[in-house]
Design a protein around this motif. Structure first.
Motif, short mmCIF file in Angstrom:
data_model
loop_
_atom_site.label_atom_id
_atom_site.label_comp_id
_atom_site.label_asym_id
_atom_site.label_seq_id
_atom_site.Cartn_x
_atom_site.Cartn_y
_atom_site.Cartn_z
N PRO A 49 -39.06 -35.00 3.43
CA PRO A 49 -38.18 -36.18 3.49
C PRO A 49 -37.98 -36.85 2.14
N ALA A 50 -38.94 -36.70 1.22
CA ALA A 50 -38.85 -37.38 -0.07
C ALA A 50 -38.23 -36.51 -1.15
N GLY A 51 -37.66 -35.36 -0.78
CA GLY A 51 -37.08 -34.45 -1.76
C GLY A 51 -35.98 -35.11 -2.57
N ALA A 52 -35.92 -34.77 -3.87
CA ALA A 52 -34.92 -35.37 -4.77
C ALA A 52 -33.52 -34.94 -4.37
N GLU A 53 -32.54 -35.82 -4.61
CA GLU A 53 -31.15 -35.50 -4.29
C GLU A 53 -30.62 -34.40 -5.20
N ASP A 54 -30.81 -34.56 -6.51
CA ASP A 54 -30.25 -33.62 -7.47
C ASP A 54 -31.18 -33.55 -8.67
#
Length: 486
Positions: free
Chosen positions: A462-467
């Motif tokens: 869930p905390a994965g970076a957008e880009d």
């Protein structure tokens, strides 16, 4: 407004960054030149070796079978030792394979040379793409991706121009031998390049260099199991795309898919395994919609429309420039609209040209113009595919992750020409190509437009970076709404 904001975008790119782009672009030009050769001379090879359309099409597939392995290994080399060494090894590999194609004496020998080409091409894609993306200013990285991939289209144009002069006079083998000559230029340009900026800042100075394959060989038992899986995947894929797998293609395909999904789950780890698998499937579908036309267009022109080599060259000229223009357009559109939104909108517009292309039969110029627009919108958008995929991964594992995910998904390019040829046994080749292109384009629009890979990835992370390539910017956000970074 600041001076930096008022300056033209190209002044944000330093001379060194332009040189990096040119060095990588030359490699992609050679990549396109080398790979498209087999599509141009497919009918000549089929005649000399007495091959059916499906068997001849499998020669195109051969370069895809080893791409998953080449992308992973050479990508890991780039993550651990730098992007530049991986770029050099890659270009040497696929040039060696291209030269060997000219000496092939039968189907198996030519197929084997294509396997070597696939290894090198996979490494070139991951190493050069990460090198350029990590070297250019962050806000211009869609443009960097589009400019880079346009080199591939340039290579197809040069190859098609040479085809009408070389093959009628000297035969198909000389096309492969000539294709090796520009390698010296690429190696000379790359000899003094600096290392990619992001990799140099984040990885080169680290005490412990990254090892993307550590999870695959943690312990003797796991190492043994994964070695067996690698051998099984390679053997299954080889049999699927050669006569050796006759009658067992479905079971062998499922075996290969199971092995590759197992690798994806391990490489991604618990947080990112769904992301890896979803990206692989997205790339697979992207190849399924794009490669029937790329691989079998010359065959369609020669067999169904009866075009001469010179006429085929003229049509391929339109197609190549359409793809090149589309790559440039995709880069600007991606920085303007956001990567994901530009991808989906451009593919949606391309659907208007699919069936008209295969309805035109009596006018070469009309066919060329329609192909220009179709490929500009459908193939050209692949110019930002490296940016789209690479943005999901951090610098330390980016090349190996991009190399594995993209090149495993690229097996769709191995399936596409064979699928197109098999469909053509029950309908015209033109209709088969139109149906495949239209249907699979819709699937990719849904996958990328609906942000399916990232949504699935968030289920376990869930905390994965957008880009990761443009920090703080979601893939769908337009350039104007984000502060410039460099």
């Amino acid at each position: 407004m600041t001076d930096a904001a008022a300056a033209p975008w190209y002044r944000e790119v330093s001379p060194g960054q332009w040189k990096s782009m040119f060095a990588a672009w030359i490699g992609y030009l050679l990549d396109g030149f080398d790979f498209v050769l087999i599509t141009l001379v497919l009918t000549e090879i089929a005649d000399e070796f007495d091959l059916s359309t499906a068997s001849a099409a499998s020669l195109i597939s051969g370069a895809f079978i080893t791409r998953w392995l080449g992308g992973a290994l050479l990508g890991a080399l780039g993550d651990r030792y730098g992007r530049k060494p991986a770029m050099i090894v890659s270009i040497l590999l696929y040039s060696l394979g291209t030269f060997a194609c000219g000496f092939a004496w039968n189907y198996i020998s030519l197929f084997t040379a294509r396997l070597v080409i696939g290894m090198g091409m996979a490494g070139e894609y991951s190493a050069s793409a990460t090198y350029v993306l990590e070297s250019w200013p962050a806000r211009l990285r869609n443009r960097a991706s589009g400019f880079l991939i346009s080199g591939y289209a340039g290579g197809t144009i040069i190859a098609s121009e040479l085809y009408k002069w070389v093959v009628p006079h000297w035969g198909w083998r000389w096309m492969f031998w000539i294709g090796v000559l520009p390698v010296l230029v690429a190696l000379w340009v790359r000899r003094a390049l600096p290392e990619a900026g992001d990799w140099h800042e984040e990885v080169a100075a680290a005490k412990a260099r990254p090892n993307p394959f550590r999870s695959l060989f943690a312990g003797r038992r796991r190492a043994s199991v994964n070695t067996v899986l690698a051998v099984a995947a390679s053997a299954a894929l080889f049999c699927v795309f050669t006569p050796l797998g006759e009658g067992l293609r479905w079971p062998l395909s499922l075996l290969a898919a199971g092995c590759l999904f197992a690798f994806a789950a391990q490489l991604g780890g618990r947080p990112r395994r769904l992301l890896y698998v979803a990206l692989m499937c997205t790339v697979f579908c992207a190849f399924l919609y794009s490669w029937p036309i790329q691989a079998l267009l010359p065959t369609y022109l020669k067999t169904e429309l009866g075009y001469s080599p010179g006429e085929v060259t003229d049509v391929m000229f339109y197609a190549g420039f359409g793809t090149m223009f589309g790559c440039w357009l995709a880069g600007f559109a991606g920085d303007w609209l956001g990567t994901r939104r530009a991808y989906a909108c451009t593919l949606l517009a391309s659907l208007a040209f699919v069936f008209p292309v295969f309805a035109v039969r009596d006018t070469l110029v009309g066919l060329g113009v329609l192909l220009f627009f179709l490929l500009a919108l459908s193939q050209g958008i692949s110019g930002i595919l490296p940016k789209y995929i690479a943005s999901h991964f951090p610098t330390g594992s980016r090349a190996a992750s991009l190399g594995f995910v993209y090149n495993t998904g690229a097996l769709g390019g191995a399936v596409a020409p064979v699928l197109g040829a098999n469909l053509a046994e029950g309908m015209s080749l033109g209709r088969a190509l139109a149906v495949l292109t239209f249907g699979l384009t819709l699937v990719v629009i849904v996958l990328i437009g609906g942000d399916v890979p990232r949504r699935l990835g968030r289920l376990t992370d869930p905390a994965g970076a957008e880009d990761h390539l443009v920090p703080g910017r979601p893939l769908s956000v337009a350039e104007a709404s984000v502060e410039k970074t460099s």
